[in-house]
Enzyme design. Structure first.
Site, PDB file in Angstrom:
ATOM      1  CG  ASP A  67     -41.067  15.963   5.795  1.00 44.91           C
ATOM      2  OD1 ASP A  67     -41.512  17.088   6.102  1.00 44.91           O
ATOM      3  OD2 ASP A  67     -39.927  15.580   6.118  1.00 44.91           O
ATOM      4  CG  ASN A 129     -31.373   9.478  10.665  1.00 43.88           C
ATOM      5  OD1 ASN A 129     -31.507  10.555  10.093  1.00 43.88           O
ATOM      6  ND2 ASN A 129     -32.343   8.585  10.753  1.00 43.88           N
ATOM      7  CG  HIS A 131     -33.852  12.220   8.403  1.00 41.99           C
ATOM      8  ND1 HIS A 131     -34.642  11.671   9.400  1.00 41.99           N
ATOM      9  CD2 HIS A 131     -33.854  13.558   8.665  1.00 41.99           C
ATOM     10  CE1 HIS A 131     -35.085  12.628  10.186  1.00 41.99           C
ATOM     11  NE2 HIS A 131     -34.616  13.783   9.765  1.00 41.99           N
ATOM     12  CD  GLU A 136     -35.799   8.445   8.993  1.00 46.36           C
ATOM     13  OE1 GLU A 136     -34.630   8.897   9.093  1.00 46.36           O
ATOM     14  OE2 GLU A 136     -36.693   8.682   9.830  1.00 46.36           O
TER      15      GLU A 136
HETATM   16  P1  PGA Z   1     -34.593  19.717  13.181  1.00 46.53           P
HETATM   17  O1  PGA Z   1     -34.961  18.544  12.187  1.00 46.53           O
HETATM   18  O2  PGA Z   1     -34.503  20.945  12.368  1.00 46.53           O
HETATM   19  O3  PGA Z   1     -35.753  19.760  14.141  1.00 46.53           O
HETATM   20  O4  PGA Z   1     -33.309  19.345  13.830  1.00 46.53           O
HETATM   21  C1  PGA Z   1     -34.176  18.375  11.045  1.00 46.53           C
HETATM   22  C2  PGA Z   1     -34.521  17.073  10.368  1.00 46.53           C
HETATM   23  O5  PGA Z   1     -34.738  16.070  11.055  1.00 46.53           O
HETATM   24  O6  PGA Z   1     -34.549  17.057   9.130  1.00 46.53           O
END
Ligand code: PGA
Length: 234
Positions: A67, A129, A131, A136
């Site tokens: 992404d 959340n 995702h 999302e």
């Molecule tokens: P993080 O992000 O590794 O910084 O916790 C994970 C994500 O949001 O997919």
């Protein structure tokens, strides 16, 4: 989806590095999908170390970012492309021409992933959340690489990084269907902050309310987590 629980983040990183190295040993021209975020940094540290020691080579591999934030200038150090470049891509022997990150509406990214035969190994994080990449809650099971609006909580988590600028509100992400077509998917989760999302991914409904739950429908998915993310205390 298989579940593996290790003591802490360091053990998770070691195990994830073992998986990446095994894939590359079996298939030196493997197509890898790699995430940004805090979680994979220890994995990238370990892969860079193993590369320095000559234990693994990415020379014939292809790497896709999952992404990218939209609205940033090309080369912005806060872009996911720059983050991946700094954390891993620039520290291994990957051909720079075989590092791809999505832009705009993402169609070229989706096409290119298909053209090289799809992911041999897709490494994912999980958001608080639920995702996966920037799919999302509410994302369609059939979604492909596309432009998305980020969830308010996701934007909030980026506020400190972007201050005094406002964080981006849009991104381009590989889709849920793109993810589920990977031949192998490994989702990493560390820390108590991920325990609720992990619990929903593992035992909640398999639906758009927690996109990570769809990995339970994948034939070769692994959730690799530490004890804290598994809800067994830190
Ligand atoms: P993080 O992000 O590794 O910084 O916790 C994970 C994500 O949001 O997919």
């Amino acid at each position: 989806m298989d579940l593996v629980v290790r003591d802490g983040p360091e053990q998770v990183a070691q195990e994830a590095a073992d998986i990446v190295c095994r894939v590359l040993a079996q298939r030196p021209d493997a197509v890898l999908g790699l995430p940004t975020g805090r979680t994979p940094l220890a994995l990238y540290e370990e892969l860079a170390r193993r590369r320095r020691e000559g234990a693994v080579s990415f020379r014939r591999a292809t790497v896709f970012a999952l992404d990218e934030l939209l609205g940033l200038r090309v080369g912005d150090p806060r872009s996911f492309r720059a983050a991946l470049q700094g954390a891993i891509v620039g520290r291994i022997d990957l051909d720079p021409a075989r590092f791809h990150s999505p832009t705009g509406e993402g169609r070229e990214h989706e096409d290119l992933i298909a053209r090289v035969g799809g992911f041999d190994l897709l490494v994912l994080g999980i958001g608080r959340n639920g995702h996966i990449a920037f799919n999302e809650p509410g994302s369609d099971r059939a979604s492909r690489t596309r432009r998305v609006t980020l969830a308010p909580g996701t934007i909030e988590e980026m506020r400190a990084t972007f201050a005094p600028d406002p964080p981006p509100g849009e991104a381009v992400t590989i889709g849920v269907a793109t993810i589920l077509e990977a031949r192998r998917a490994v989702m990493l989760a560390v820390g108590t902050g991920k325990a609720a999302a992990v619990a929903r991914a593992v035992s909640g409904p398999i639906d758009a309310s927690c996109p990570a739950s769809w990995l339970r429908t994948h034939a070769d998915a692994l959730l690799l987590m530490d004890a804290a993310a598994a809800g067994r205390g830190a």
